[in-house]
Scaffold this motif. Sequence first.
Motif, PDB file in Angstrom:
ATOM      1  N   GLY A 270       0.752  -1.023   0.022  1.00  0.00           N
ATOM      2  CA  GLY A 270      -0.148   0.029  -0.075  1.00  0.00           C
ATOM      3  C   GLY A 270       0.761   1.310   0.127  1.00  0.00           C
ATOM      4  O   GLY A 270       0.400   2.288   0.224  1.00  0.00           O
ATOM      5  N   THR A 271       1.981   1.208  -0.559  1.00  0.00           N
ATOM      6  CA  THR A 271       2.797   2.358  -0.413  1.00  0.00           C
ATOM      7  C   THR A 271       2.468   3.007  -1.845  1.00  0.00           C
ATOM      8  O   THR A 271       1.795   2.491  -2.446  1.00  0.00           O
ATOM      9  CB  THR A 271       4.467   2.034  -0.604  1.00  0.00           C
ATOM     10  OG1 THR A 271       4.521   1.154  -1.761  1.00  0.00           O
ATOM     11  CG2 THR A 271       4.840   1.319   0.769  1.00  0.00           C
ATOM     12  N   ALA A 272       3.094   4.214  -1.808  1.00  0.00           N
ATOM     13  CA  ALA A 272       2.592   5.277  -3.177  1.00  0.00           C
ATOM     14  C   ALA A 272       2.812   4.592  -4.228  1.00  0.00           C
ATOM     15  O   ALA A 272       2.002   4.543  -5.173  1.00  0.00           O
ATOM     16  CB  ALA A 272       3.249   6.583  -2.717  1.00  0.00           C
ATOM     17  N   GLU A 273       4.155   4.101  -4.533  1.00  0.00           N
ATOM     18  CA  GLU A 273       4.568   3.683  -5.816  1.00  0.00           C
ATOM     19  C   GLU A 273       3.760   2.245  -6.176  1.00  0.00           C
ATOM     20  O   GLU A 273       3.381   1.788  -7.260  1.00  0.00           O
ATOM     21  CB  GLU A 273       6.154   3.109  -5.725  1.00  0.00           C
ATOM     22  CG  GLU A 273       6.620   2.084  -4.726  1.00  0.00           C
ATOM     23  CD  GLU A 273       6.960   2.772  -3.566  1.00  0.00           C
ATOM     24  OE1 GLU A 273       7.712   1.956  -2.825  1.00  0.00           O
ATOM     25  OE2 GLU A 273       6.412   3.770  -2.961  1.00  0.00           O
ATOM     26  N   GLY A 274       3.221   1.428  -5.120  1.00  0.00           N
ATOM     27  CA  GLY A 274       2.587   0.262  -5.571  1.00  0.00           C
ATOM     28  C   GLY A 274       1.126   0.761  -5.856  1.00  0.00           C
ATOM     29  O   GLY A 274       0.456  -0.108  -6.817  1.00  0.00           O
ATOM     30  N   VAL A 275       0.584   1.552  -5.053  1.00  0.00           N
ATOM     31  CA  VAL A 275      -0.688   2.109  -5.518  1.00  0.00           C
ATOM     32  C   VAL A 275      -0.688   2.638  -6.909  1.00  0.00           C
ATOM     33  O   VAL A 275      -1.797   2.508  -7.803  1.00  0.00           O
ATOM     34  CB  VAL A 275      -1.234   3.156  -4.406  1.00  0.00           C
ATOM     35  CG1 VAL A 275      -2.657   3.642  -5.041  1.00  0.00           C
ATOM     36  CG2 VAL A 275      -1.480   2.233  -3.117  1.00  0.00           C
ATOM     37  N   LEU A 276       0.306   3.483  -7.234  1.00  0.00           N
ATOM     38  CA  LEU A 276       0.271   4.019  -8.547  1.00  0.00           C
ATOM     39  C   LEU A 276       0.505   2.901  -9.939  1.00  0.00           C
ATOM     40  O   LEU A 276      -0.157   3.015 -10.606  1.00  0.00           O
ATOM     41  CB  LEU A 276       1.325   5.273  -8.525  1.00  0.00           C
ATOM     42  CG  LEU A 276       1.576   5.605 -10.249  1.00  0.00           C
ATOM     43  CD1 LEU A 276       0.319   6.322 -10.612  1.00  0.00           C
ATOM     44  CD2 LEU A 276       2.852   6.569 -10.165  1.00  0.00           C
ATOM     45  N   ALA A 277       1.559   2.014  -9.317  1.00  0.00           N
ATOM     46  CA  ALA A 277       1.447   0.741 -10.186  1.00  0.00           C
ATOM     47  C   ALA A 277       0.244   0.227 -10.568  1.00  0.00           C
ATOM     48  O   ALA A 277      -0.097  -0.234 -11.553  1.00  0.00           O
ATOM     49  CB  ALA A 277       2.340  -0.133  -9.729  1.00  0.00           C
ATOM     50  N   ALA A 278      -0.800  -0.093  -9.645  1.00  0.00           N
ATOM     51  CA  ALA A 278      -1.841  -0.678  -9.840  1.00  0.00           C
ATOM     52  C   ALA A 278      -2.661   0.409 -10.367  1.00  0.00           C
ATOM     53  O   ALA A 278      -3.658  -0.236 -11.244  1.00  0.00           O
ATOM     54  CB  ALA A 278      -2.479  -0.937  -8.237  1.00  0.00           C
ATOM     55  N   ALA A 279      -2.733   1.482 -10.217  1.00  0.00           N
ATOM     56  CA  ALA A 279      -3.623   2.353 -10.971  1.00  0.00           C
ATOM     57  C   ALA A 279      -3.359   2.321 -12.570  1.00  0.00           C
ATOM     58  O   ALA A 279      -4.163   2.395 -13.330  1.00  0.00           O
ATOM     59  CB  ALA A 279      -3.568   3.756 -10.452  1.00  0.00           C
ATOM     60  N   VAL A 280      -1.842   2.336 -12.862  1.00  0.00           N
ATOM     61  CA  VAL A 280      -1.599   2.404 -14.066  1.00  0.00           C
ATOM     62  C   VAL A 280      -2.052   1.023 -14.983  1.00  0.00           C
ATOM     63  O   VAL A 280      -2.496   0.824 -16.097  1.00  0.00           O
ATOM     64  CB  VAL A 280      -0.032   2.520 -14.233  1.00  0.00           C
ATOM     65  CG1 VAL A 280       0.398   2.304 -15.777  1.00  0.00           C
ATOM     66  CG2 VAL A 280       0.416   4.141 -13.823  1.00  0.00           C
ATOM     67  N   TYR A 281      -1.800   0.004 -14.121  1.00  0.00           N
ATOM     68  CA  TYR A 281      -2.255  -1.468 -14.794  1.00  0.00           C
ATOM     69  C   TYR A 281      -3.716  -1.221 -14.934  1.00  0.00           C
ATOM     70  O   TYR A 281      -4.214  -1.776 -16.044  1.00  0.00           O
ATOM     71  CB  TYR A 281      -1.552  -2.525 -13.489  1.00  0.00           C
ATOM     72  CG  TYR A 281      -2.360  -3.656 -14.146  1.00  0.00           C
ATOM     73  CD1 TYR A 281      -1.711  -4.396 -15.071  1.00  0.00           C
ATOM     74  CD2 TYR A 281      -3.674  -4.381 -13.261  1.00  0.00           C
ATOM     75  CE1 TYR A 281      -2.317  -5.826 -15.244  1.00  0.00           C
ATOM     76  CE2 TYR A 281      -3.963  -5.431 -13.548  1.00  0.00           C
ATOM     77  CZ  TYR A 281      -3.351  -6.319 -14.558  1.00  0.00           C
ATOM     78  OH  TYR A 281      -3.777  -7.699 -14.597  1.00  0.00           O
ATOM     79  N   CYS A 282      -4.623  -0.914 -14.024  1.00  0.00           N
ATOM     80  CA  CYS A 282      -5.961  -0.717 -14.281  1.00  0.00           C
ATOM     81  C   CYS A 282      -6.552   0.000 -15.416  1.00  0.00           C
ATOM     82  O   CYS A 282      -7.302  -0.455 -16.062  1.00  0.00           O
ATOM     83  CB  CYS A 282      -6.687  -0.305 -12.769  1.00  0.00           C
ATOM     84  SG  CYS A 282      -6.528  -1.706 -11.548  1.00  0.00           S
TER      85      CYS A 282
END
Length: 371
Positions: A270-282
């Motif tokens: 749930g770190t910033a970079e993980g959440v952004l990575a998930a957002a880009v993927y979605c």
Amino acid sequence: MNGTGNAVWGRTEQQDFRSRVRGTLLGVAVGDALGAPLAGLSLDEIREGYGAEGLVDLAPAYGRRGAVTHLTQLTLFTVDGLIRAQVRRDTGAWHPPTDLHRAYLRWAATQRDWGPDERRKEDGWLAREEWLYARRDPARALLLGLGDETMGTLEAPKNPGEPGPEAAARSAPFGLLVGWEPQLVAQLAVECAVQTHGHPAAALTAGVYAVIVHGLACGDSLDGAVQRGLALLAVRPGHQPVSDALQYALGAVRQGMPTPARVEELVAAGTAEGVLAAAVYCALVGEDVRHGLRLAVNHAGPSAATGALTGGLLGALHGETALPPAWLAELEGRPTLLELADDFAMEMTQGPALHGPAGASPGWLARYPRA
């Protein structure tokens, strides 16, 4: 278009820009609202509560359907701060991070006060919107970072150990500065992120997210915008965790059908970079905006933040008309979001006519005071 008032915008350009501004702000808010009911739930609990497919429609949170969290509130104050910075530029006082910090302090006041103080005309119109005085579980780092008048800076960041996604999730509006060079967009987003989230990866995530939105707002593809963001990141100290997360997201796109398990894997801790990575993927794998946003929120991580980041990307990419009308109809604060989006678009395209050397509009300066 240089974003400083010297560009000539054609009517088609203006309409496209306004649609992308509206799309970005509404996208952040609708993704936030979709994810809000899922805070703290595991994937099993989500399926137990909403069915095998998880949550597929807006559901009640904070006593109503379509309620937004502090992430949308702060995104609105980011826009307000950017407009105020442009207005104050006429005075020779040009330091956008300070104007954004003042805007964030106005948000912090909404979390303490019962309602707007009509005597404080210098606060402008947004701070007088009563619906924004609802406390929506703001992260501790936000309250601590904005708990006094001291502004966090790159040399002395607030909460230097805070890795969460909240600073990134308020940073889409920086990307709408389409007349700015991408590296300046990134720099401003990073300088404003450290006012609450001083961890290098959290601040750089805010910067690269703003750059990706900037690319989309300028008409780039999502993959192209991410590649540009990665190129800008590469020269920044401490970029590796953020770059690795984004590269991992791009690789995941080619690994079969999207699943909640894949999103959870990207979100990780749930770190910033993980959440952004998930957002880009979605945003990349979603068949449409609705599918991309559903994918973004149905996981055990910070669903509202993932939804908000994904919504900002999809709104900037496709514009307002691609967002699901039924969700927008129930969205809390929609009139305010649209009014602020249109003000931002007007400021960026017609600023000199509103407060330039030739004269100033009293109505505009009442909405966005120079003080």
